[in-house]
Scaffold this active site. Structure first.
Site, PDB file in Angstrom:
ATOM      1  N   ASP A  45      -3.545   0.076  -9.213  1.00 17.43           N
ATOM      2  CA  ASP A  45      -4.685  -0.845  -9.149  1.00 17.43           C
ATOM      3  C   ASP A  45      -4.639  -1.935 -10.223  1.00 17.43           C
ATOM      4  O   ASP A  45      -5.622  -2.177 -10.921  1.00 17.43           O
ATOM      5  CB  ASP A  45      -6.004  -0.075  -9.278  1.00 17.43           C
ATOM      6  CG  ASP A  45      -6.089   1.106  -8.333  1.00 17.43           C
ATOM      7  OD1 ASP A  45      -5.851   0.896  -7.133  1.00 17.43           O
ATOM      8  OD2 ASP A  45      -6.377   2.229  -8.787  1.00 17.43           O
ATOM      9  N   GLU A 231     -11.348  -1.830   0.564  1.00 14.71           N
ATOM     10  CA  GLU A 231     -11.544  -1.615  -0.869  1.00 14.71           C
ATOM     11  C   GLU A 231     -10.716  -2.621  -1.660  1.00 14.71           C
ATOM     12  O   GLU A 231     -10.086  -3.515  -1.103  1.00 14.71           O
ATOM     13  CB  GLU A 231     -11.174  -0.190  -1.261  1.00 14.71           C
ATOM     14  CG  GLU A 231      -9.711   0.184  -1.080  1.00 14.71           C
ATOM     15  CD  GLU A 231      -9.432   1.626  -1.465  1.00 14.71           C
ATOM     16  OE1 GLU A 231     -10.399   2.427  -1.547  1.00 14.71           O
ATOM     17  OE2 GLU A 231      -8.252   1.970  -1.684  1.00 14.71           O
TER      18      GLU A 231
END
Length: 328
Positions: A45, A231
């Site tokens: 991420d 997301e």
């Protein structure tokens, strides 16, 4: 001449390692062929910021650190620092699951780190927290505010925050409402009907980056093509005045995990989803690329993809033309 160039490159690497300050960054162009693996360790991420000469990247918890930090002079060669950017915990969160950090520089030179943390009030569910830098060093330390920035625990929680500075100097934060965490099971807990919404919210904030202005606005949600969720939002404004909202679909454990984008002429939408993924499994030999962050000028991107160590960090150049984005 080749030996001279090799010697210059070696001297540059040594100087950077001992933190010598340069008058200007040494720009390295990527070779033809798309992304490069730039961190071979688990660094999921990734997000990044460049407040000066150096780029700083931030990754989810791994190797005993809540928030990982790496730095680079050229966006291609990265050094992972032996530090934990998040120096302490807020009263609302547990020690685990510090995911998807994002860092912005405020007008006063201080930095704000947004991140996801597990909520003590609802274990295995998460809130978005905000932490302020102790000084002006992007590597931290950062200290969290006592209250979470966003929770929505009644809807499953909130994760994956990212800051955005608009052309009119207004500040915003995008994040995902983690509806699949209260789903009915299956892939990422949201593959058994009825499926739960996983909207991406847009929240306006004041200049300090943390004081909310008004209520959040839902600007995107999952559909049948996205599987159980959307997301990892990353919002930018192109030089042509188009808002690009990059995001991932499907479960991060699935080979269908990817990076997509949607566009709008207004920050609040409506956003139109592109017909094709920006990058997906099979492209450039990658598996499950996702969790991307895009530079404000739309020219660079970091993301993770599966690797022997877990989810390694990849970097690439990016090209925006009108309402189309492509890896170059």
């Amino acid at each position: 001449m080749r030996k001279l160039l090799q010697l210059c490159s070696s001297l540059l690497t040594v100087s950077f390692t001992i933190n010598t300050v340069f008058a200007a960054p040494f720009l390295v162009r990527f070779p033809q062929g798309g992304p490069s693996q730039v961190i071979a360790d688990d660094f999921p991420d990734p997000a990044f910021v460049k407040p000066g000469l150096l780029w700083y990247a931030f990754g989810s918890n791994a190797y005993g650190r809540r928030i990982q930090v790496a730095k680079s002079l050229d966006f291609k060669h990265w050094d992972v620092l032996d530090t934990d950017a998040l120096a302490s915990l807020a009263p609302w969160e547990t020690e685990v699951d510090h995911w998807a950090p994002d860092v912005i520089e405020r007008d006063d030179g201080r930095l704000v780190m947004y991140y996801s943390g597990e909520a003590k009030a609802f274990i295995r569910h998460h809130c978005v927290g905000a932490a302020i830098s102790e000084g002006r060093d992007p590597a931290g330390p950062y200290h969290p505010l006592e209250q979470p920035f966003a929770c929505h625990l009644d809807k499953g929680g909130a994760i994956d925050p990212a800051g955005f500075l608009d052309q009119d100097k207004s500040r915003w934060v995008v994040y995902k409402v983690d509806g699949n965490s209260v789903g009915n099971g299956g892939d990422c807990n949201n593959a058994i009907h009825p499926l739960v919404a996983t909207p991406i919210y847009l929240q306006k904030v004041e200049g300090d980056g943390v004081t909310k202005v008004g209520e959040p606005i839902a600007i995107l949600d999952r559909d049948e093509t996205a599987g159980p969720l959307v997301e990892a939002p990353s919002l930018i404004l192109s030089p042509e005045g188009v808002y690009f909202l990059f995001y991932s679909t499907h479960c991060y454990t699935s080979p269908k995990y990817d990076v997509r984008y949607a566009t709008s002429r207004s920050i609040t939408g409506p956003y139109v989803k592109a017909k094709e993924s920006l990058i997906k499994t099979g492209d450039f030999g990658l598996t499950s690329p996702g969790g991307a962050t895009v530079a404000g000028d739309g020219k660079r991107i970091l993301f993770h993809a599966n690797c022997p160590a877990g989810r390694c960090m990849y970097a690439s150049d990016l090209d925006l033309q009108g309402e189309t984005a492509r890896i170059v």
